[in-house]
Design an enzyme around this catalytic site. Structure first.
Site, mmCIF file in Angstrom:
data_model
loop_
_atom_site.group_PDB
_atom_site.id
_atom_site.type_symbol
_atom_site.label_atom_id
_atom_site.label_comp_id
_atom_site.label_asym_id
_atom_site.label_seq_id
_atom_site.Cartn_x
_atom_site.Cartn_y
_atom_site.Cartn_z
ATOM 1 N N TYR A 97 37.673 22.256 -55.009
ATOM 2 C CA TYR A 97 37.658 22.704 -53.531
ATOM 3 C C TYR A 97 36.160 22.673 -52.864
ATOM 4 O O TYR A 97 36.079 22.709 -51.875
ATOM 5 C CB TYR A 97 37.719 24.389 -53.835
ATOM 6 N N PHE B 252 43.333 36.677 -55.610
ATOM 7 C CA PHE B 252 44.525 36.766 -54.602
ATOM 8 C C PHE B 252 45.092 35.627 -54.543
ATOM 9 O O PHE B 252 44.761 34.810 -55.063
ATOM 10 C CB PHE B 252 43.834 37.402 -53.202
#
Length: 404
Positions: A124, A404
Site C-alpha cells: 500500500y 475493519f
C-alpha cells in the site's frame, strides 16, 4: 497500468455471492456465506468490483467513519476494506484500478483522508498510504503481578454481565472515550456486531466473550483453558478495555490480574499502554510491536488543517504523489497557535517527501526526523525537519483498537 480488458463499477445485490467468494479465495479462507458479519457494515454504494468480461475478479469497499485526530477533533475518513484480487488475476493492475477509483472518488467528494489495515506490508505504500500511522503492541503478562506502590485501586464494584446488558453501557463509554483518543474511530450500529462477533467460527478455540462493567469503563475478554497436574493456568485474551478515567483503568487491570484460575493475560493494545509503568516488575510485561492503521492524505491541502499542531512552524514542503497528482508540488505549510494553513507556492522547498511519509506522520505516531534518517524525507533548509517533527507530535501515541 490496468489491463484494458478490465472494467470497474459499484456492486449490486446480484454481485454479492461472487464478491464474497473472491474475498474468501483471495484471503485463503472458506466461503463467507450469506450471514457473513462483514455484510452488516458493507456500504454497497461504496463497494467496487473489477470485472474481466463477466467474471468478478477484484473487490474493495469504503466504510464512512470519523477518526479522532490530534486536538480531539473528529475528521471524516474513508475506511478502506475488503480489498482482494482473485488468484490467477494478479499483476494485471486490478488493485491499482480499485485504489485509483477509490481515491479519485474521495477527492471528488471532498473526503480528505483514507485509512486501512494492510494484509501485506509491501503493497500500500505504492498507493500513497503511510505505514505505522498507528502502531499496536501485542502485550503478554503473568497474572498475580503486584502494582507499583503508588498505584491506587478503588473499591468500585466490577460486575460480569450478559452481552445484552453490557452493550448499551459499552456504547456510551466507547463514544465518550473515542473522541479523546487519537486514532479511534466512530462506530455505527452494526460495527459492534463485527468487532464483537461471537459465533463458534469467531472464537478460534476460545470461550465466548465475557463482559465486565465498571462504573467508569468496561473490559471484554475470552478465556483459553489451560493447565496441567499442578493446577489450572488459563489465559485471558482481552478484546477491549475502555475507561473514561485513569482510576477505572487501574481497577480493571487489577481485576484481570487477580482472576482466579488464570495465569496469563494477552492484549493487543496501544504501544504506550500505561500498564508497563503500573506494575512493580515491568520486565515481566512482554511487548511485540506491529503496524496497525495506515493513513493516506487524499488531499494534502484539506487534510493537514484537519488537526491541531504542538508548535508553530513555517515550511515549504515539496510533495511527491504519482498516484494522486493533484497533491504533487510545493506547499507552504504554516502553523500558528496550533492551526495550520496550506497553500500552493513557487518558493524553494525546505523539505521534500512523498505523500506516504506525510500519512505516516499525520497522527503523530511517526517522527519525520526518523523518516529523514530512513532516506524518506530530504531536508534542504537546516532545522526544518526538526521543527516539523515537534509540530506533528502529540501528547499520547495514536492507537486504533479495531480492524475493519
Amino acid at each position: 497500468m490496468a489491463d484494458s480488458a478490465l472494467s470497474i463499477r459499484t456492486i449490486d445485490e446480484s454481485d454479492l455471492p461472487d464478491f464474497q467468494r473472491v474475498m474468501a479465495w483471495a484471503f485463503l479462507g472458506d466461503h463467507l456465506g450469506e450471514d457473513s458479519k462483514w455484510l452488516k457494515v458493507l456500504e454497497r454504494d461504496r463497494a467496487h468490483a473489477v470485472f474481466d468480461g463477466d467474471e468478478l475478479i477484484g473487490t474493495s469497499g469504503i466504510l464512512t467513519r470519523e477518526i479522532t485526530v490530534p486536538g480531539g477533533r473528529q475528521a471524516p475518513a474513508g475506511a478502506v476494506t475488503v480489498v482482494s484480487v482473485k488468484p490467477g488475476h494478479r499483476r494485471r493492475g486490478v488493485a491499482s484500478l480499485l485504489m485509483k477509483t477509490q481515491l479519485h472518488g474521495m477527492h471528488e467528494s471532498g473526503e480528505a483522508l483514507a485509512m486501512l489495515w494492510a494484509s501485506e506490508g509491501s503493497i500500500y505504500r505504492r498507493y500513497g498510504y503511510g505505514e505505522y500511522a498507528t502502531s499496536i503492541a501485542m502485550l503478554r503478562m503473568p497474572t498475580r503481578m503486584a502494582f507499583h506502590p503508588g498505584v491506587h485501586v478503588s473499591d468500585a464494584r466490577i460486575r460480569q454481565v450478559t452481552r445484552e446488558e453490557a452493550l448499551p453501557v459499552m456504547r456510551e463509554f466507547h463514544e465518550q472515550v473515542r473522541t479523546t483518543r487519537v486514532g479511534w474511530l466512530s462506530r455505527v450500529e452494526h460495527t459492534w456486531d463485527v468487532q464483537l462477533a461471537d459465533r463458534e467460527v469467531d472464537r478460534d478455540g476460545l470461550t465466548s466473550y465475557r463482559y465486565c462493567l465498571h462504573p467508569e469503563g468496561y473490559v471484554v475478554f475470552r478465556v483459553k483453558g489451560n493447565g496441567d497436574a499442578s493446577g489450572p493456568a488459563s489465559e485471558l485474551h482481552v478484546r477491549e478495555l475502555v475507561c473514561t478515567t485513569e482510576q477505572a483503568y487501574a481497577d480493571l487491570y487489577r481485576f484481570l490480574l487477580d482472576m482466579d484460575l488464570a495465569a496469563e493475560i494477552s492484549f493487543y493494545t496501544a504501544w504506550d499502554d500505561p500498564i508497563l509503568h503500573m506494575v512493580d516488575n515491568p520486565r515481566k510485561v512482554r511487548r511485540e510491536a506491529g503496524d496497525a492503521l495506515w493513513v493516506r492524505l487524499v488531499d494534502v491541502d484539506r487534510a493537514l488543517p484537519l488537526r491541531t499542531y504542538s508548535s508553530d512552524v513555517d515550511s515549504v514542503l515539496e510533495v511527491e504523489d504519482s498516484f494522486c497528482p493533484w497533491n504533487s508540488g510545493r506547499w507552504r505549510f504554516t502553523v500558528k497557535g496550533g492551526e495550520a494553513t496550506v497553500t500552493r507556492t513557487e518558493d524553494p522547498a525546505d523539505v521534500s517527501l512523498d505523500v506516504a511519509a506525510l500519512g505516516s506522520a499525520f497522527l503523530g505516531g511517526v517522527r519525520l526526523s526518523v523518516l529523514r534518517r530512513a532516506h524518506r524525507v530530504v531536508e534542504h533548509t537546516p532545522g526544518h525537519v526538526d521543527a516539523l517533527t515537534m509540530a506533528f507530535l502529540g501528547v499520547m501515541e495514536p492507537h486504533c483498537p479495531e480492524v475493519f
